[in-house]
Scaffold this motif. Sequence first.
Motif, PDB file in Angstrom:
ATOM      1  N   LYS A   1      42.549  35.984  37.232  1.00  0.00           N
ATOM      2  CA  LYS A   1      43.179  35.932  38.549  1.00  0.00           C
ATOM      3  C   LYS A   1      43.392  37.337  39.099  1.00  0.00           C
ATOM      4  O   LYS A   1      43.083  37.619  40.248  1.00  0.00           O
ATOM      5  CB  LYS A   1      44.511  35.190  38.488  1.00  0.00           C
ATOM      6  CG  LYS A   1      45.195  35.115  39.855  1.00  0.00           C
ATOM      7  CD  LYS A   1      46.589  34.574  39.774  1.00  0.00           C
ATOM      8  CE  LYS A   1      47.303  34.476  41.094  1.00  0.00           C
ATOM      9  NZ  LYS A   1      47.115  35.567  42.024  1.00  0.00           N
ATOM     10  N   TYR A   2      43.917  38.249  38.257  1.00  0.00           N
ATOM     11  CA  TYR A   2      44.134  39.626  38.705  1.00  0.00           C
ATOM     12  C   TYR A   2      42.812  40.288  39.091  1.00  0.00           C
ATOM     13  O   TYR A   2      42.737  41.025  40.070  1.00  0.00           O
ATOM     14  CB  TYR A   2      44.841  40.459  37.636  1.00  0.00           C
ATOM     15  CG  TYR A   2      46.227  39.981  37.306  1.00  0.00           C
ATOM     16  CD1 TYR A   2      47.066  39.471  38.282  1.00  0.00           C
ATOM     17  CD2 TYR A   2      46.703  40.025  36.011  1.00  0.00           C
ATOM     18  CE1 TYR A   2      48.350  39.025  37.964  1.00  0.00           C
ATOM     19  CE2 TYR A   2      47.981  39.589  35.691  1.00  0.00           C
ATOM     20  CZ  TYR A   2      48.789  39.093  36.672  1.00  0.00           C
ATOM     21  OH  TYR A   2      50.043  38.658  36.370  1.00  0.00           O
TER      22      TYR A   2
ATOM     23  N   SER B   1      40.033  38.754  40.149  1.00  0.00           N
ATOM     24  CA  SER B   1      39.588  38.130  41.393  1.00  0.00           C
ATOM     25  C   SER B   1      40.381  38.642  42.598  1.00  0.00           C
ATOM     26  O   SER B   1      39.801  38.947  43.643  1.00  0.00           O
ATOM     27  CB  SER B   1      39.718  36.614  41.282  1.00  0.00           C
ATOM     28  OG  SER B   1      39.364  35.991  42.479  1.00  0.00           O
ATOM     29  N   ASP B   2      41.703  38.754  42.446  1.00  0.00           N
ATOM     30  CA  ASP B   2      42.550  39.258  43.532  1.00  0.00           C
ATOM     31  C   ASP B   2      42.166  40.673  43.949  1.00  0.00           C
ATOM     32  O   ASP B   2      42.410  41.077  45.091  1.00  0.00           O
ATOM     33  CB  ASP B   2      44.028  39.254  43.127  1.00  0.00           C
ATOM     34  CG  ASP B   2      44.608  37.849  43.013  1.00  0.00           C
ATOM     35  OD1 ASP B   2      43.928  36.883  43.415  1.00  0.00           O
ATOM     36  OD2 ASP B   2      45.738  37.727  42.491  1.00  0.00           O
ATOM     37  N   ASN B   3      41.577  41.439  43.028  1.00  0.00           N
ATOM     38  CA  ASN B   3      41.230  42.829  43.298  1.00  0.00           C
ATOM     39  C   ASN B   3      39.725  43.059  43.432  1.00  0.00           C
ATOM     40  O   ASN B   3      39.247  44.182  43.301  1.00  0.00           O
ATOM     41  CB  ASN B   3      41.807  43.725  42.192  1.00  0.00           C
ATOM     42  CG  ASN B   3      43.307  43.790  42.271  1.00  0.00           C
ATOM     43  OD1 ASN B   3      43.858  44.328  43.214  1.00  0.00           O
ATOM     44  ND2 ASN B   3      43.976  43.200  41.291  1.00  0.00           N
TER      45      ASN B   3
ATOM     46  N   ASP C   1      48.747  45.470  38.447  1.00  0.00           N
ATOM     47  CA  ASP C   1      49.049  44.041  38.329  1.00  0.00           C
ATOM     48  C   ASP C   1      49.292  43.650  36.874  1.00  0.00           C
ATOM     49  O   ASP C   1      50.196  42.858  36.579  1.00  0.00           O
ATOM     50  CB  ASP C   1      47.913  43.196  38.910  1.00  0.00           C
ATOM     51  CG  ASP C   1      47.819  43.286  40.423  1.00  0.00           C
ATOM     52  OD1 ASP C   1      48.767  43.794  41.062  1.00  0.00           O
ATOM     53  OD2 ASP C   1      46.779  42.863  40.972  1.00  0.00           O
TER      54      ASP C   1
END
Length: 136
Positions: free
Chosen positions: A35-36, A38-40, A88
């Motif tokens: 998730k981290y 993908s978010d970045n 993150d």
Amino acid sequence: GLEKDIQSRADFLSKTEDAMPATPQVPEFLVAVSKYASDNSLYITNFAPKAEEKNMVIPRSGPGAHNAVEVDFDVTGSYLNMKQFIKDLEENIRPIGIIAISITGGGEISGINSAEVLRFSIRSNIYYKQKNFLVQ
């Protein structure tokens, strides 16, 4: 009175369990890292936890004793996105210790080519409670 006290602190106890789970929870760690990434705008290209029998216990005994699982993973993307990804990870509730980061590809990083694709190889430890530990 003790039962009432435990109920009033149930939220705190629940957060403590999330922060220091009783098992390695490697799949849950992979979901969080994914998730981290993908978010970045980063991509995980490798994820390799060490075998369970190679897990460490730090320190060897006492109330602060816990186990650690070494996890190696590769993340591909830009340097600036990687900086935010590391932030993150640091803000994640789960205790994570980054042991080493190595960078390959992309050449020099400057203001002109800061979006160039780099590969970051990260070696880390994730922590969980020591099994079968009894407070005396």
